[in-house]
Structure formats: C-alpha cells, structure tokens
Design an enzyme around this catalytic site. Sequence first.
Site, PDB file in Angstrom:
ATOM      1  N   GLU A 120      48.180  60.116  34.438  1.00 15.85           N
ATOM      2  CA  GLU A 120      48.579  60.584  33.112  1.00 15.85           C
ATOM      3  C   GLU A 120      49.885  61.392  33.133  1.00 15.85           C
ATOM      4  OE1 GLU A 120      44.968  62.503  31.994  1.00 15.85           O
ATOM      5  OE2 GLU A 120      43.941  60.580  31.834  1.00 15.85           O
ATOM      6  N   LYS A 150      34.216  59.667  30.330  1.00 16.24           N
ATOM      7  CA  LYS A 150      35.198  59.667  31.418  1.00 16.24           C
ATOM      8  C   LYS A 150      34.780  60.594  32.559  1.00 16.24           C
ATOM      9  CE  LYS A 150      40.166  60.342  31.849  1.00 16.24           C
ATOM     10  NZ  LYS A 150      41.379  60.511  31.038  1.00 16.24           N
ATOM     11  N   ASP A 163      46.059  55.309  26.931  1.00 13.12           N
ATOM     12  CA  ASP A 163      45.643  56.611  27.446  1.00 13.12           C
ATOM     13  C   ASP A 163      44.145  56.697  27.152  1.00 13.12           C
ATOM     14  OD1 ASP A 163      45.012  59.279  27.820  1.00 13.12           O
ATOM     15  OD2 ASP A 163      46.375  60.045  26.284  1.00 13.12           O
ATOM     16  N   ASP A 204      49.332  69.560  31.525  1.00 17.10           N
ATOM     17  CA  ASP A 204      48.535  68.715  30.616  1.00 17.10           C
ATOM     18  C   ASP A 204      47.161  69.345  30.372  1.00 17.10           C
ATOM     19  OD1 ASP A 204      46.922  66.793  29.432  1.00 17.10           O
ATOM     20  OD2 ASP A 204      47.554  65.156  30.726  1.00 17.10           O
TER      21      ASP A 204
END
Length: 596
Positions: A147, A70, A8, A169
């Site tokens: 994800e 990211k 992850d 999430d």
Amino acid sequence: MSKAIGIDLGTTNSCVAVVEGGVTTIIPTPEGERTTPSVVAFTKEGERLIGSRARRQAAVNAGRTISSVKRHMGTDWTCDIDGDRYNAQTISAMILRKLRSDAESYLGETVTDAVITVPAYFNDVQRQATRDAGRIAGLNVLRIINEPTSAALAYGLDNGAHQKIMVYDLGGGTFDVSIIEIGDNVIEVLATAGDNHLGGDDFDARVTEWIAGECKRLHRADPRTDPAALQRVREAAEQAKKELSALESTTINLPFLMMSGGQPLHLELTLTRAKFNELTRDLVDRTAGPVQSALNDAGLAASELGRVLLVGGSTRIPAVQAKVKALTGIQPSQNINPDECVAQGAAIQANTLSAASTTTALTGPGTGILLLDVTPMSLAIETVGGVATRLVDRNATLPVHYSQVFSTAAPYQSSVDINVLQGERPMARDNRSIGKFSLRGIRRAPAGVPQIEVTFDIDTNGILTVSARDLDTGKAQSITITANDRMSDAEIEQARRDAEQYAAQDEVRREAIELIREASALLSQADRALGVAGKQLDKSEKKQVKQDADALRKALGKGRADKMTEADVATLRSAKETLAASSAHVLQLYEQMNQK
Ligand code: AMP
C-alpha cells in the site's frame, strides 16, 4: 484491450481506480460513493450484501455480517453461514467481485486484469491469500503491491526529484509507515514498520466509550447494554470524529436512543476537539514507535527525508497531522486524497504492467515506472539445535535469489527436512513456520560431507519458492510457500466457479425476494378484502379468488428465497398475476367501502 484496474482492498474500506486517457480516475459505486466499505453480509432471506448495504444493516444482523476480514487473511479463520463455510479468501473475493463489477458498469466493458495492494506488513501467506481472493473473484492479478509503495507511485509521478520520503498510513484498522526512495523511474521501499492493530476504529471506540459514559452519568442509562443503541452510538462517534477534523466542536444528537425509566431517552452532547484529542492522545502517540523503527531500519535521520505523505482516512485528524510534523519536522503532503491515493497508485501500476505486456506503446501515468519492493520479514531455515539460520534479510529488495550450501548433521543421514521460517528471532520456534519439505535420497556419507544447496527465490509479488538440491546426486525438491491455510489451485477454481454461479443465482434470488414481498402483500390484501367485501361478490367469483389465493399461498411455501429454483420463481410469478387479476374486483369494492 480491456483496461486494468487498481484495487486498494482495505480493512475498513476498499477503493478501485483506473487510468483512462492518461488520467487516474476513482471508480464510484452505483450509489456514487468513492470507497466501498469492506463489509459482507448474508441476510436471513439468503441475499448477499456487500459494501454500504452490508454496513448499514450490520447492527441488526451482527451475527451474519463480516467486517475487517482482511485481519484474517492468511489464517485458518472461517465462518459458517447456514451450513456453508467461508474462509477469508472467499469473503474477500466477494468484495473484489463487487469492485470488479462496479468497474465494469462504469467502464462499460469486461475487466479482468488488476493490481491489488496489501499492507507492507503482510507476510507471504497473507499475500498469497490476497492473490487467491483475486483469482476467486475472476481477476487476473497482475501484481500484489504494498500500500505505501502504491501511494508513493501516485505521488512519485508528480514529483520527479530524487528523494527519500516517508509514507505515514493510518487507515481504519492498520498503521503502516514506510521509507521510500524515489529515483529516475524507480521507486524503492527502503524500510517498513507498523502496527496491524491501530487505526480509526480505535479512535471511534474511544469516542463511543466517552458517549456511553456521559449517557450513564447524565441519564443513568448505559447504551452498552443495548446492542441497537450501542450501534447508533458507534455511528455517531465516527461521525463526530470526522466532523472534528474540520470543526473545533460538534454536537452528538441521538433522539430516542433507548428507554430509560419507562421514557424514551434523547441524548445530546457536545464534544470539543480538545476533549477528542485528550481521549485519543495515546493512540496518536503510539504511531511514534514505528516511525522511529522505520527510520532506523533505513539508516536515516528524519532530517534526511524530502517529504512525508499522509495516507488513510485517519490522517485527516489534525492531531495526527501535528504528530507527524512533530516527529519528522516536515509539513506532510496531502495533495492527493488520503483515502484514494493507494488505489490510484495501484491503477497506475496496473496501467504500466498491462502496457508492458502489449506491443503498443502506451502513454499515461506510470508508464515506464519500475516498481521495486522489499521483503517484509526475514526468511530463514531451521538448522541443527533449533537455530533459525537467516538466508534473506528483512527489507531485501525484490526480486530475491539467494543460495547457501548446508550439510547433514548426523552420519549416513539420507534425508533432510527443510523448515522455512519467517521472522526476526534467533530460535526457530520463535518464528513462524511457513512451509516444510524433505529432500530424500542423499548418498550415505559421514555427517557434514553431503552438500545441500538451499535457494530462496522471491518474485516481484513477494511469493517465495524454496528449493533444495543435493550437489552430488543432483536430486532436488522445492516448494512454493503453501502454509496449511493456503487454498489449493483446485479449491480456488471451485470457489471461483461457485462465486460465478452465485452471481447468476443472485439475480434470481433478488427477483424472488421482491416477488415474495409483493405476493405476501397481495395475499393479505386479498384476504382482508374478501373478509370485508366478499359478500358483494357472486359465489363463483368469490370461489375463484379463494382458489387463486390458495394457489399463491402454496407457491409461496415458506417464503424462503434461498430455497427457490428458477422454476419456483416462475410459478410464484404466475400465481401472483392470476390472483392480482381475479381479486381486482373485490379489492376495488373494498377500497370503495373504506372511502365511504
Ligand atoms: P481508510 O481505511 O483509509 O479508508 O480509512 C478509514 C478510516 O478513516 C475510518 O476509521 C474513518 O472513520 C476514518 N476517516 C475518514 N474520514 C475521516 C475524517 N475526515 N476525519 C477523521 N477520520 C476519518
């Protein structure tokens, strides 16, 4: 066969897991932590720090510390450190390399195969950049998966029932909501929505502002004017936020925060959960929009959901949990740690994929689970008048193979330009152009006569290939989507070699840094001892110590570890040992004098 890992690669934190003997395990860092901050830092001494060490020094080395890289994936962002340019892929590769090496130390074997997760909202360029980062880190990326899909995998195994679920999430920097269908050995993403700029960092910022405001109000000193104080306030804010997930009230204690009116300021404040909820209510409310649009896209009412899964560290906030319950009418499930379930699902998928690639039938979580994913955005090509003509709808199930026949707009047109677009808007200019190519050599004919077949192929990783074929001549042209910022294979290979070479250099550098510290300390001790106790030495001994000290000073040079070769390190080590031996006597005399 070596084990395949699941990664992850998060905005704030990353996590790595593996399936061992049928059980999914989170791989701890050598420091015993279960997640690794996604932070990379370059020290002034030329050392690269990754994870907690990088995060800890961020405040004092802000200009050379990179967080949340990211967010830059798939863009042309670069940073310049000591004249070297790094892009988002190479920085991400440093994080991946550390995760890989931690996994190797933990498992005691070489690791190359991995599944890496990305937010559901990542477009093709961002997915490709993530895959490239994996390659630079020396990983064989078996698959890139979403994800929330990964989280559903982690849960889906425990819950065999057919059902549609929501994955909510809320991590450190991003919010994703997905609707997922779990069937017989199939997990399919029906719809995704989210906000790329909403997460725990925003909650921290609210508490930081509150602390700074209170400090100013009570003590007339504003920590926002002092970078070191501000960093401490930020850390305290995050800590308080986390504590308030379990407690109704917490104390923020910051002794010696900064100077105020010539006095050190000790800040102590109490923050209640009620106040925290008030400070962050609008952030929690902002998650409602994407929840609704994901449900709309999936054509579902909340009452049709079987379960709601909470993923991401920020879903530990009680107000967030209450909001999810209010929005869906369902008590959300949390029986897997929300920081870890994405990595767990990736490990399960990695295990499935590596089991599928061998003839030996393996058992364990995930074996046999077929993972279906969807396109995060619609894909189109530009046609006459600047119109975006859609070929693949958002949320189409992968893999996709779709063809449509087009023609020319002008008489005797001998080539067509294919502009591939990603986005939901009707006009080409309002969408993102993710690739362009031309098909030439079309036979001369009036407008509308040539038949050009355009095909979109998207593989299970979400990587897109577009081809155009003249049905008359058979001439064809295609591209695998490569935006301007995509690295070429040669560049990736070069970056991988650089990273490998760096890993070897790193050892030398770490040793050099240590040696420089020791040598400098010895030199100053010897100089001091000579000055104070030198008279007690005979002339030749004193001369020898001086000579050896000069030789060490020379070997030390400017004391820059990043400029030292292996030979320089060896010279420095031997000069240090020589001085340590010749100065032992004078150091002893000096110590005796000090004790008297
Ligand atoms: P993730 O990206 O999933 O690791 O989530 C990281 C975010 O979760 C960071 O903003 C953390 O501050 C936040 N977080 C972690 N633990 C807690 C907690 N107990 N309560 C509230 N937020 C938390």
